[in-house]
Design a protein around this motif. Structure first.
Motif, PDB file in Angstrom:
ATOM      1  N   ASP A 227       5.628  -5.264   1.379  1.00 43.47           N
ATOM      2  CA  ASP A 227       4.379  -4.968   2.084  1.00 43.47           C
ATOM      3  C   ASP A 227       4.270  -3.514   2.520  1.00 43.47           C
ATOM      4  O   ASP A 227       3.285  -3.119   3.148  1.00 43.47           O
ATOM      5  N   VAL A 228       5.269  -2.683   2.197  1.00 43.14           N
ATOM      6  CA  VAL A 228       5.221  -1.248   2.508  1.00 43.14           C
ATOM      7  C   VAL A 228       5.109  -0.493   1.192  1.00 43.14           C
ATOM      8  O   VAL A 228       6.033  -0.523   0.367  1.00 43.14           O
ATOM      9  N   GLN A 232       7.392   0.957  -3.054  1.00 46.34           N
ATOM     10  CA  GLN A 232       7.001   0.625  -4.425  1.00 46.34           C
ATOM     11  C   GLN A 232       7.013   1.853  -5.336  1.00 46.34           C
ATOM     12  O   GLN A 232       6.763   1.739  -6.531  1.00 46.34           O
ATOM     13  N   GLU A 233       7.306   3.031  -4.789  1.00 38.22           N
ATOM     14  CA  GLU A 233       7.426   4.234  -5.613  1.00 38.22           C
ATOM     15  C   GLU A 233       8.634   4.097  -6.547  1.00 38.22           C
ATOM     16  O   GLU A 233       9.736   3.748  -6.085  1.00 38.22           O
ATOM     17  N   GLY A 278       5.075  12.943   9.212  1.00 33.35           N
ATOM     18  CA  GLY A 278       4.013  11.947   9.325  1.00 33.35           C
ATOM     19  C   GLY A 278       4.527  10.538   9.087  1.00 33.35           C
ATOM     20  O   GLY A 278       5.736  10.282   9.068  1.00 33.35           O
ATOM     21  N   GLY A 279       3.584   9.596   8.898  1.00 35.58           N
ATOM     22  CA  GLY A 279       3.950   8.212   8.668  1.00 35.58           C
ATOM     23  C   GLY A 279       4.327   7.944   7.232  1.00 35.58           C
ATOM     24  O   GLY A 279       4.029   8.734   6.328  1.00 35.58           O
ATOM     25  N   MET A 280       4.989   6.808   7.001  1.00 32.87           N
ATOM     26  CA  MET A 280       5.457   6.458   5.656  1.00 32.87           C
ATOM     27  C   MET A 280       4.314   6.342   4.654  1.00 32.87           C
ATOM     28  O   MET A 280       4.517   6.558   3.459  1.00 32.87           O
ATOM     29  N   ASP A 281       3.142   5.987   5.138  1.00 34.35           N
ATOM     30  CA  ASP A 281       2.009   5.813   4.226  1.00 34.35           C
ATOM     31  C   ASP A 281       1.695   7.090   3.453  1.00 34.35           C
ATOM     32  O   ASP A 281       1.174   7.039   2.339  1.00 34.35           O
ATOM     33  N   GLY A 282       2.016   8.242   4.050  1.00 34.13           N
ATOM     34  CA  GLY A 282       1.729   9.509   3.382  1.00 34.13           C
ATOM     35  C   GLY A 282       2.928  10.150   2.723  1.00 34.13           C
ATOM     36  O   GLY A 282       2.850  11.289   2.240  1.00 34.13           O
TER      37      GLY A 282
END
Length: 453
Positions: A227-228, A232-233, A278-282
């Motif tokens: 879910d993160v 998935q990279e 920053g956050g993991m999303d970026g």
């Protein structure tokens, strides 16, 4: 009229006297708890919400933290102080016993307790700067005193300090600052050498078992924290694969066991945070140089190794370490919350059916990933005592839903415990779990009767 006025004044004085008495009792209990802990802050600051002195305090030189807090007399006094604290802050005229502690997890009290935790968390922000100063003071010495660092880290570590502190807590980086840079450089080169010998070789040079193990790791990596999006990279999965396979080859007693892939993820995120903002999303690992990626992998590898060294029998054949802790968990729940224990037994639900994954993955799959690093601050601060303390954390986690569990039949219990409603959890809920675990550990750890056959 004079009599009425006199009576009103008498009533007012009685009220003021009662309030003063309760306040005095609270403050006395607070002093008792502080004295007993000798520098240890109550996790989550749940019981220290009236703390007003943010000044730096040196931990008492008389306090020595054993691996499992085995000072029976101080444990007894701590249990008594905690019970007095609960009484004075809830209902001073009501006696409570051990079994009544479970009511803190009931639906009615959970709402009130959650509000208390949120207030406590808001109040804690005022002491954030003081906590940072304490961490800075401990880390600034020529030699870091690890016991002092553990005491501070138990209640959470500032994000930007976490990589350095985790390396120290796990014994990967030496306490002596003069040696630290040289040791890290040598260990990172050693990891590269391990990768070249174990991973960067043709399949023809591997045994059949090693090929099968590598294939299993390659299958598990894309399933890790699905879910993160960051995980998935492809590059992240390749780093994870290298770390896990190299560790498995170097630890043939256990080899790779499903679940170890989850245990590597907190380290990967924390050590990447040194290079990505920053956050993991970026985040994107492709923005990093090969040297930084290699350093991050090496730090993950060595810290994972240090963590698993303390729980090797959790992952050897038949996983006897987890089997032992499952038994302790069942007995502890029976001691704390007998109605829940009896209901699970009546429904035929074994702890193995739901709690095995908790021990195997250390709750990583049970709570939102953004809370995992905070939980692991406490894990790593426990040091060698972690396996035993896990029992108390998991008991506290399970009994969060005490009332709910007693209303479910077997099938409903299985579904509920496999998909716990933690998706909206934030720090206050996690702090409550840790606080109850700390309290129960202080009360029960030196009482072998709660682990009767």
């Amino acid at each position: 009229m004079r009599n009425n006025s006199h009576n009103n004044e008498e009533d007012q004085r009685r009220k003021e006297s009662t309030i003063a008495g309760l306040d005095s009792r609270f403050n006395q209990t607070l002093r008792n708890v502080r004295g007993l802990l000798k520098g240890r802050s109550i996790p989550g600051k749940i019981l220290l919400t009236r703390r007003s002195d943010p000044s730096l305090q040196e931990p008492s030189t008389e306090y020595e933290r054993s691996s499992s807090f085995k000072d029976a007399s101080s444990s007894d006094r701590m249990a008594k102080a905690v019970e007095e604290e609960v009484q004075s802050t809830s209902n001073p005229n009501k006696n409570i016993n051990v079994n009544q502690l479970k009511t803190s997890t009931s639906n009615t009290n959970t709402e009130n307790t959650s509000k208390e935790v949120q207030k406590s968390a808001m109040g804690a922000r005022a002491t954030d700067s003081a906590r940072v100063m304490k961490f800075t003071k401990v880390l600034s010495g020529t030699t870091v005193i690890l016991e002092n660092l553990r005491e501070l880290a138990w209640s959470g570590v500032p994000d930007y300090m976490r990589p350095d502190i985790w390396r120290l807590l796990l014994g990967y980086a030496p306490p002596n600052s003069d040696r630290r840079e040289g040791v890290l450089r040598r260990k990172r080169l050693e990891y590269l050498d391990c990768v070249s010998q174990c991973y960067d070789i043709p399949d023809g040079d591997r045994s059949d078992d090693e090929i099968n193990m590598l294939r299993q790791i390659a299958v598990d990596c894309p399933r890790t924290v699905p879910d993160v999006s960051f995980f998935q990279e492809p590059q992240v999965q390749k780093s994870l694969e290298r770390i896990l396979y190299t560790w498995a080859i170097r630890h043939p007693a256990s080899g790779y066991v499903q679940g170890i892939n989850d245990l590597a993820t907190p380290f990967l995120v924390v050590f990447l945070s040194e290079y990505l903002e920053g956050g993991m999303d970026g985040w994107s690992i492709s923005n990093l140089s090969p040297e930084k990626v290699s350093n991050m992998e090496a730090d993950c590898y060595w810290c994972l190794s240090k963590l698993l060294d303390g729980m090797q029998d959790h992952y050897t054949f038949a996983q006897p370490g987890i089997q032992r802790l499952l038994f302790k968990l069942k007995e502890l729940v029976r001691r704390i919350d007998e109605p829940v224990s009896r209901h699970l037994e009546e429904q035929g639900l074994e702890f193995l059916q739901f709690a095995f994954r908790w021990f195997n993955c250390l709750l990583i799959r049970e709570i939102p990933f953004h809370l995992v690093t905070r939980l692991w601050d406490t894990y790593l601060a426990e040091g060698n005592a972690l396996p035993d303390f896990l029992v108390y954390i998991f008991a506290s986690f399970l009994l969060t839903w005490s009332d709910k569990l007693q209303q479910l039949d077997f099938q409903e219990l299985v579904m509920f415990l496999q998909h716990l409603p933690t998706q909206n959890w934030t720090h206050p809920e996690l702090e409550m779990v840790l606080s109850r675990a700390f309290m129960w550990h202080s009360m029960f750890n030196d009482s072998p009767s709660h682990l009767a056959n």
